[in-house]
Design a protein around this motif. Sequence first.
Motif: not given
Length: 279
Positions: A65-85
Amino acid sequence: MHTMWKGTISFGLVNIPVKMHAATENKDIKLRQLHKECQSPIKYERTCPNCDREVKNDEIVKAYEYAKDKFVVLDDEDLEALKKEQADKAVEIVDFVKLEEIDPIYFEKSYYLSPNEGGSKAYGLLHSALKDTGKIGIAKMMIRSKEQLAIIRIYENALIVETIHFPDEVRQVKDVPNIPEEFDTLQKELETAKMLIEQLTTKFDPEKYNDDYRTALLELIEAKKNNEEVVIGETKPKPDNVTNLMDALQASLEKTKKNKPKPKAAKPKAATTKKKVAK
């Protein structure tokens, strides 16, 4: 002891395959919340206030949530790739410092390190080097999807990882309210306080300190259990499919009866009178 993480610790050209284990455990007594009326455990459900219904795990996504009721959705695939890296990188010791240079406010959690297969010799080398120099190593590592700043030091005959906070995670003293800029202390009071500190000064022995509240709480629970002051939560009986089906059919039948249009009443026939024939 459960292995939480496997990886490599490196300093210079030396690589040490290690396993990481939690060095501490939480001994807090967890109390459940019950419904006072029927003594059943309270259940918390994830609901969507917009759809007004419970949400299943496969319907949930992560977002920032970068502002009130405004969100950037993060896919599980993106997060897993970043974590694995990040997780695939060796944990490199980048600096060596003295332990006393780090204020305890930075310390977070401790983990034991044990040598993995083929790592005993290098493990012992780092242990001996740290012991002889009186230094600790500073490194960064990934633990549970979070990059951690950490120190590597010796503890008895083992190496230990101590996660520490990043500087921006430690709040500034100047933001704490009501701390005076100067202390007006009388010399006599100061001397008395120093004498008291001197009288209470001893060698630190962790075994002499106990969690008195936890001990008292356990004794209270045990006493109530022995006196049979226990309650059994009521459980809602699981509905029977056949009963459900019959209930649904009966409800449908009743609903049909209510919605069925009433038959129109027959119109009364007009009365007819016969004329008498004169004889």
